[in-house]
Design an enzyme around this catalytic site. Structure first.
Site, mmCIF file in Angstrom:
data_model
loop_
_atom_site.group_PDB
_atom_site.id
_atom_site.type_symbol
_atom_site.label_atom_id
_atom_site.label_comp_id
_atom_site.label_asym_id
_atom_site.label_seq_id
_atom_site.Cartn_x
_atom_site.Cartn_y
_atom_site.Cartn_z
ATOM 1 N NE ARG A 169 -6.127 -1.212 11.979
ATOM 2 C CZ ARG A 169 -5.373 -0.824 10.804
ATOM 3 N NH1 ARG A 169 -4.445 0.642 10.569
ATOM 4 N NH2 ARG A 169 -5.490 -2.105 10.202
ATOM 5 C CE LYS A 214 -0.586 -0.448 4.849
ATOM 6 N NZ LYS A 214 -1.708 -0.940 5.757
HETATM 7 C C1 LIG Z 1 -0.879 -1.788 7.232
HETATM 8 C C2 LIG Z 1 -0.927 -2.886 7.374
HETATM 9 C C3 LIG Z 1 0.181 -3.599 7.643
HETATM 10 C C4 LIG Z 1 0.699 -4.071 7.214
HETATM 11 O O1 LIG Z 1 1.608 -3.460 8.353
HETATM 12 P P1 LIG Z 1 3.343 -2.391 8.367
HETATM 13 O O2 LIG Z 1 3.430 -2.334 9.888
HETATM 14 O O3 LIG Z 1 3.813 -2.267 7.244
HETATM 15 O O4 LIG Z 1 3.696 -4.273 8.098
HETATM 16 C C5 LIG Z 1 -0.882 -5.307 7.914
HETATM 17 N N1 LIG Z 1 -1.770 -5.534 8.349
HETATM 18 C C6 LIG Z 1 -3.225 -4.301 8.498
HETATM 19 C C7 LIG Z 1 -4.291 -4.447 8.344
HETATM 20 C C8 LIG Z 1 -3.061 -3.273 7.628
HETATM 21 O O5 LIG Z 1 -3.106 -2.328 7.312
#
Ligand SMILES: *Cc1c(COP(=O)(O)O)cnc(C)c1O
Length: 349
Positions: A128, A35
């Site tokens: 969350r 992302k």
């Molecule tokens: C962005 C995201 C990740 C990745 O997290 P990082 O800290 O960048 O490794 C994993 N799970 C979800 C649900 C996310 O939104």
């Protein structure tokens, strides 16, 4: 053209290779979260070439972008879906994180090419997304009735809203939920970058078999743990900005002060006359707080939408208009830079 983000593909390859191996050593598969680079297909291909098998993104649009570039690897949607995107999701997304039965129902009804599978999120404390762990069982049983074999896993996310640090205890909570259900889960997806210490220390409870990694893979950092991840590199993305003014000025403004351009109240320390550059980069290009000068003797003082001011006195160097200054970036600064149409993206291979 500046500002520009230089993408050093070899460094991303290094991080992906290293993290895949590290996680595999504890029986954990990874999904590379794209992302922050808006699902850039060239970066995604580099990651897949290292043997990472799954990609993940928060936006269906990014997933479609990768599909259109010919990537057929399994893809996971990591932001719980909007009902309004179900019709396009089901043709492109193989796995989706989920937290509402209504969404499961709509996805099942929509059919679609991919037979999208579900990973139900469980909140083990960060507040969350996900079912509250204490009463997740009942909803998971209902989800199983609706989705059958397509409910393949449960997952959790920590470190994002509450900043809760992944621990043995909160991972056990997730496993406890899995054990409480009268059926098995193929995937237990516990982590993001913040959960890597459990793997590094070898304390990850057995049964967890999937991580979703973005920040550590792209940038070698872990913002929740305020650290660099050992074994990774943090200069895969470098931002270059151009100097539009070089001057010597006092370090304290003269006159009665109000708020700055964004309503903040900057504070000033009297360091006498300083050498400073003004750079043509700002909040419309990056998150200026997340710009770290490659030459650590420089200091970013302040930024607004289009200007960033850095104190360069420590470099013992003279600058001139047109010089380029390079920065490493935080995850949020990279996100903004990759998303901003004002920032040129350049691949370095
Ligand atoms: C962005 C995201 C990740 C990745 O997290 P990082 O800290 O960048 O490794 C994993 N799970 C979800 C649900 C996310 O939104």
């Amino acid at each position: 053209m500046f500002p520009k983000v230089r993408i050093h593909v070899d460094k991303i390859r290094h991080n992906a290779t290293y993290l895949k191996k590290l996680c595999a050593s504890q029986g954990v598969d990874i999904a590379a979260v794209t992302k922050v680079v808006c699902g850039n297909p060239d970066i995604a291909k580099v990651i897949l070439d290292t043997g990472v098998e799954m990609l993940a993104d928060s936006r269906v649009r990014n997933i479609i972008r990768m599909r259109e570039a010919g990537i057929n690897a399994p893809m996971m949607l990591v932001r719980i879906p909007m009902l309004s995107q179900v019709p396009e999701l089901v043709d492109h997304v193989d796995y989706t994180l989920i937290s509402e039965l209504e969404t499961v129902k709509r996805i099942m009804q929509a059919g679609g090419k991919r037979k999208t599978k579900f990973i139900f999120m469980v909140d083990v404390g960060d507040l969350r997304e996900g079912l509250w762990f204490d009463d997740a069982r009942e909803t998971l049983i209902k989800a199983k009735e609706m989705a059958g074999d397509r409910l393949v896993g449960i997952g959790t996310n920590l470190g994002c809203f509450g900043g809760v640090i992944p621990s043995v205890e909160n991972n056990e909570r997730l496993l406890e939920v899995a054990r409480s259900c009268p059926f098995d889960f193929e995937i237990i997806s516990a982590g993001n970058t913040a959960a890597l210490p459990l793997i590094e220390e070898g304390t990850l409870p057995g049964g967890i078999n999937h991580y979703r990694l973005g920040e550590s893979l792209m940038l070698g950092s872990d913002v929740t743990g305020s650290r660099s991840v050992p074994g990774t590199v943090n200069d895969g993305f470098i931002i270059d900005a151009e100097v539009v003014e070089y001057d010597e000025k006092p370090s304290i403004p003269i006159g009665k002060t109000g708020r700055d351009a964004f309503g903040g109240s900057p504070e000033f320390e009297d360091k006498g006359i300083r050498k400073r550059v003004i750079l043509a980069i700002g909040g419309q290009d990056v998150v200026p707080d997340g710009l770290y000068p490659v030459d650590e003797r420089m200091e970013v003082l302040h930024a607004s939408g289009d200007h960033t001011i850095a104190d360069v006195t420590g470099t013992n160097r003279e600058f001139k208009v047109g010089d380029i200054i390079s920065f490493r970036v935080s995850y949020s600064a990279l996100l903004k830079a990759m998303t901003s149409s004002y920032v040129l993206k350049e691949f370095v291979v």
